[in-house]
Design an enzyme around this catalytic site. Sequence first.
Site, PDB file in Angstrom:
ATOM      1  N   GLU A  82       6.318   1.810   0.121  1.00  0.00           N
ATOM      2  CA  GLU A  82       5.193   2.723   0.260  1.00  0.00           C
ATOM      3  C   GLU A  82       5.450   3.671   1.436  1.00  0.00           C
ATOM      4  O   GLU A  82       6.278   3.403   2.299  1.00  0.00           O
ATOM      5  CB  GLU A  82       3.896   1.955   0.545  1.00  0.00           C
ATOM      6  CG  GLU A  82       3.473   0.974  -0.512  1.00  0.00           C
ATOM      7  CD  GLU A  82       2.086   0.430  -0.240  1.00  0.00           C
ATOM      8  OE1 GLU A  82       1.205   0.662  -1.078  1.00  0.00           O
ATOM      9  OE2 GLU A  82       1.875  -0.221   0.798  1.00  0.00           O
TER      10      GLU A  82
ATOM     11  N   ARG B  83       4.314   6.307  -5.619  1.00  0.00           N
ATOM     12  CA  ARG B  83       3.304   6.858  -4.713  1.00  0.00           C
ATOM     13  C   ARG B  83       3.870   7.357  -3.381  1.00  0.00           C
ATOM     14  O   ARG B  83       4.984   7.067  -3.002  1.00  0.00           O
ATOM     15  CB  ARG B  83       2.210   5.829  -4.434  1.00  0.00           C
ATOM     16  CG  ARG B  83       2.664   4.467  -3.928  1.00  0.00           C
ATOM     17  CD  ARG B  83       1.429   3.547  -3.861  1.00  0.00           C
ATOM     18  NE  ARG B  83       1.721   2.192  -3.427  1.00  0.00           N
ATOM     19  CZ  ARG B  83       2.032   1.187  -4.241  1.00  0.00           C
ATOM     20  NH1 ARG B  83       2.124   1.404  -5.537  1.00  0.00           N
ATOM     21  NH2 ARG B  83       2.254  -0.031  -3.760  1.00  0.00           N
TER      22      ARG B  83
ATOM     23  N   ASP C  61       5.411  -3.148   0.961  1.00  0.00           N
ATOM     24  CA  ASP C  61       4.181  -3.701   0.411  1.00  0.00           C
ATOM     25  C   ASP C  61       4.172  -5.226   0.464  1.00  0.00           C
ATOM     26  O   ASP C  61       3.132  -5.851   0.690  1.00  0.00           O
ATOM     27  CB  ASP C  61       4.026  -3.213  -1.030  1.00  0.00           C
ATOM     28  CG  ASP C  61       2.662  -3.510  -1.613  1.00  0.00           C
ATOM     29  OD1 ASP C  61       1.770  -3.938  -0.862  1.00  0.00           O
ATOM     30  OD2 ASP C  61       2.476  -3.308  -2.824  1.00  0.00           O
TER      31      ASP C  61
ATOM     32  N   ASP D 254      -4.425   4.785   5.916  1.00  0.00           N
ATOM     33  CA  ASP D 254      -3.236   5.578   6.211  1.00  0.00           C
ATOM     34  C   ASP D 254      -3.527   6.964   6.793  1.00  0.00           C
ATOM     35  O   ASP D 254      -4.400   7.684   6.302  1.00  0.00           O
ATOM     36  CB  ASP D 254      -2.431   5.808   4.926  1.00  0.00           C
ATOM     37  CG  ASP D 254      -2.120   4.535   4.182  1.00  0.00           C
ATOM     38  OD1 ASP D 254      -2.625   3.467   4.552  1.00  0.00           O
ATOM     39  OD2 ASP D 254      -1.360   4.615   3.194  1.00  0.00           O
TER      40      ASP D 254
END
Length: 631
Positions: A295, A240, A328, A117
């Site tokens: 995410e 997260r 995800d 990422d």
Amino acid sequence: MNANTSNDNHALHTPLLNSSPKPSKVIIVTFGSIVFLMSMVALIIVQSQNSLQKLENITPLTNNSLRQELPRGVAQGVSSKSNPSHFNEVSYTWTNAMFSWQRTAFHFQPQKNWMNDPNGPLFHLGWYHLFYQYNPDSAVWGNITWGHAVSTDLIHWFYLPIAMVPDNWFDINGVWTGSATLLPNGEIIMLYTGDTDNYVQVQNLAYPANLSDPLLLDWVKYADNPILEPPPSIGLKDFRDPTTAWIGPDGKWRILIGSKKGKTGLSLVYKTTNFTNFELNDNYLHVVPGTGMWECVDFYPVLINGSNGLDTSVNGPQVKHVLKASLDDTKVDCYAIGTYFIENDTWIPDDPLEDVGIGLLYDYGRYYASKSFYDQVKQRRILWGWINETDTESDDLEKGWASLQTIPRTVLFDNKTGTNLLLWPVEEIESLRLSSDEYEEIVVEPGSVVPLNISQATQLDIFAEFEIESLASEGIISNDTIDCGSGSADRSAFGPFGILAIADDTLSEQTPVYFRLSNASLGSSTTFFCVDETRSSKAPEIAKPLYGSSVPVLSDEKLSMRVLVDHSIIESFAQGGRTVISGRVYPTEAIYGAARLFLFNNATNINIKVSIKIWHLNSAFIGPFPFDQSQ
């Protein structure tokens, strides 16, 4: 048997031993038999537990394939970072020259090892900064730190020393994804997810040690991290990727954090005035049932009419807000356009049928974990995205690197359709243009392939426009199901037609980029834009998907595509960036001077007339920062 073992056995069997002060040989034999049997039972239990543990770490595949280990990252609570369906494939006999060809010439990637990422992009004192998830030890995911690089133009990059490493209990199992916020007083706030010593996802604060340093070489982690832990209703591994913060009229800053409840994807909203103490909103910004874990959530404003980007805190009547999540479960980056209500920090999509996770994608190819930032110098919003490999881990380990970032893209609201974004390569990529080849109104008849005589075909910027000439009765409509078909070889009345990139002379390897229509009248036709990798490589272990999606085409427009070719990555943009597809290709023969570019038309009922301009692109400088020459 040592003393400790003897004492343990004595304690375990005290009732038996106390039943007779003078045990006979029979009792002794019985005692020994019992000990033996219990040892065997214990051994069986341990072996069974080990087997169950192994079963928990494998997942069944379709078509009666062998069961494989879980992809990297999943056990720790992040998206998969490997390709489990290809673990057992026999690898092609690659040469070093083939591996060298696969490395890109103008896309950002580290000198070696694994990257995923993009993190905390920002502009500071003359430099664009890119941080990224990085494994300094291997070409596979693990030991995640923050790599760091700087550029003055988003194209040529200098590697800098690692910015942050996992060295505290609150991030010892990974310094994971995060975002930067630039405060009005010039301070830089970096929020990131840490994976703790107990594998709990928490949010942490870091900041530059010296704001006067243009390179931001040194980073300080807040002494009282973590600043946020999962709330009671959220799973410990479902919390997260904090966003860039934005400020409301109440003077409080807001951030989002991705999460889920069951199969419902959602974004939590936190408020703060100092970035060390936060309050959780009672309501979510938005939820979408059935979309799974969100995410790398992103949230930012776009102008309804205008060519500039907006700072993340801007709101008003001429503004819409984009909410994006990386899913995800399906490994795609979804977005929706809607309205943000600052009074209660909620957001609703303009079209519920195009909500986050069930509607539009940033990119319909290989693309994930994107992050945007506002470039205050050129007043534009820039989007980064991670492209991973589609080969095997063994191939990556052999070549010594894995993954890259796309060319940064500008983000604008498409005010012609009013329904989607326009994503386009940053203008700085044009600085790499060298010589060009131009062809006007080439007629490509049904079933034909036309070679384009260019000197090299592995570093290109291609712009092509297509006009349709119907060979059948006016108004005829194809009875075929209009999508990407089964690939570019699947012929129908009005497609496919387009270009063949990274192809060899015999077309044994090729990557078609093409359109497919429902009729010959643009504006009333359903139009699909596709990339077919099924024949991109002769290597058996490579994933070779067929990508595509519909693309809006208005009646006064020509069909157009822009394609950036850079060795093993092809980025394709249709209709000014309404639909984008990124793919990875690993040819065995269509490399170096053997790579070619063709036009093709596999439609049966139309001629196509093509005007195409092809720029040959130079390589970008991407290397270590010259500290010894900077004084």
